[in-house]
Design an enzyme around this catalytic site. Structure first.
Site, PDB file in Angstrom:
ATOM      1  N   HIS A 290       0.820  -1.211   0.000  1.00 35.23           N
ATOM      2  CA  HIS A 290       0.000   0.000   0.000  1.00 35.23           C
ATOM      3  C   HIS A 290       0.856   1.263   0.000  1.00 35.23           C
ATOM      4  CE1 HIS A 290       0.846   0.658   4.310  1.00 35.23           C
ATOM      5  NE2 HIS A 290       0.761  -0.657   4.409  1.00 35.23           N
ATOM      6  N   ASP A 291       0.409   2.234  -0.790  1.00 33.04           N
ATOM      7  CA  ASP A 291       0.966   3.586  -0.843  1.00 33.04           C
ATOM      8  C   ASP A 291       2.359   3.665  -1.449  1.00 33.04           C
ATOM      9  OD1 ASP A 291      -1.277   4.958   0.670  1.00 33.04           O
ATOM     10  OD2 ASP A 291      -0.606   3.539   2.204  1.00 33.04           O
TER      11      ASP A 291
ATOM     12  N   GLY B  40       5.080  -1.044   2.752  1.00 28.04           N
ATOM     13  CA  GLY B  40       4.235   0.124   2.526  1.00 28.04           C
ATOM     14  C   GLY B  40       4.995   1.430   2.493  1.00 28.04           C
TER      15      GLY B  40
END
Length: 262
Positions: A121-122, A139
């Site tokens: 994520h991200d 992440g």
């Protein structure tokens, strides 16, 4: 008409260009958008709020746009954005972002992503990168353009890797890697500049010499990071042919949040 195999499951709300190809047993979710010329192989799942550009190729068994592997995620409609002309090989996993960051995971253009690569994520990945088999990003990792991650390289959350850097096989990164630097080992250490990559991409001799001089200031002069930044400023002022490259290294140091591999 879009070439969708009879066994594929495509939500009627998905937005697919008429030239998109979807292979057998693949699943395309309701909030997915796919641009012209993109080919999705068999047994691929693309879900979530995922936007994919043109002329990408997804090989079999990848999971694209699944929910972030973050216990703080509470169902927010975060996103995954993929650019153009990327090759994504088998068993890759790309997750959407989280509300605690920008809310979006991004992959730029013209990237070669080998099998079993994970983009958590991200993550923000630039263009023209090469990720070899089993490269893993935790992440919030930021990767610049033209970066190469060798097989089984692992990157700790929130790390940054600058443009044209090279990370060796099975290296575990817990700190940032400045532009143009070659890193390998456990613990990771700087091994020089990515000289072969720079030559292949058309950097001039004065530019490479300037990058090498900047590397020596950071890594071979017994300077603190703050002293190295000041020395890089002076080096850039006195070296107009490589000022942009030296400036990029100094700017990276100014933005490094986890310290740099040294």
């Amino acid at each position: 008409m879009t070439a969708i195999h009879s066994t594929a499951v495509v939500d009627p709300k998905a937005e697919l260009d008429s030239s998109v190809e979807i292979g057998p047993y693949s699943v395309i979710g309701a909030h997915v958008r796919i641009g012209a010329g993109t080919k999705v192989g068999p047994h691929v799942v693309i879900e979530g709020h995922t936007s994919i550009g043109s002329d990408n190729t997804f090989f079999q068994f990848s999971s694209i746009g699944a929910a972030p592997q973050d216990k703080k995620w509470a169902g927010e409609p975060t996103r995954l954005e993929i650019g153009d002309r990327n090759t994504i090989r088998e068993f890759c996993t790309f997750n959407t972002g989280t509300a605690q960051d920008a809310g979006v995971t991004r992959l730029g253009d013209d990237n070669w992503i080998s099998a079993y690569v994970h983009l958590a994520h991200d993550c923000q990945v630039g263009s023209n990168t090469i990720f070899s088999n089993n490269a893993q990003l935790a992440g919030h990792v930021h990767i610049g353009d033209w970066v190469i991650l060798s097989g089984f390289a692992n990157v700790h959350q929130f790390c940054k890797i600058g443009d044209h850097a090279f990370v060796g096989m099975s290296t575990s990164l817990t700190q940032d890697v400045p532009p143009y630097v070659l890193t390998s080992g456990n613990p990771a250490a700087a091994r020089g500049i990515n000289i072969e990559g720079l030559k292949r991409r058309g950097f001039t001799r004065p530019q490479i010499d300037g990058i090498r001089a900047a590397y020596k200031l950071i890594y071979r002069s017994n300077l603190t990071l703050e002293e190295a930044k000041a020395a890089l400023f002076e080096e850039g002022m006195g070296n107009p042919e490589a000022a942009a490259q030296i400036g990029a290294m100094r700017d990276f140091l100014n933005g490094a949040t986890r310290g740099i591999v040294r």
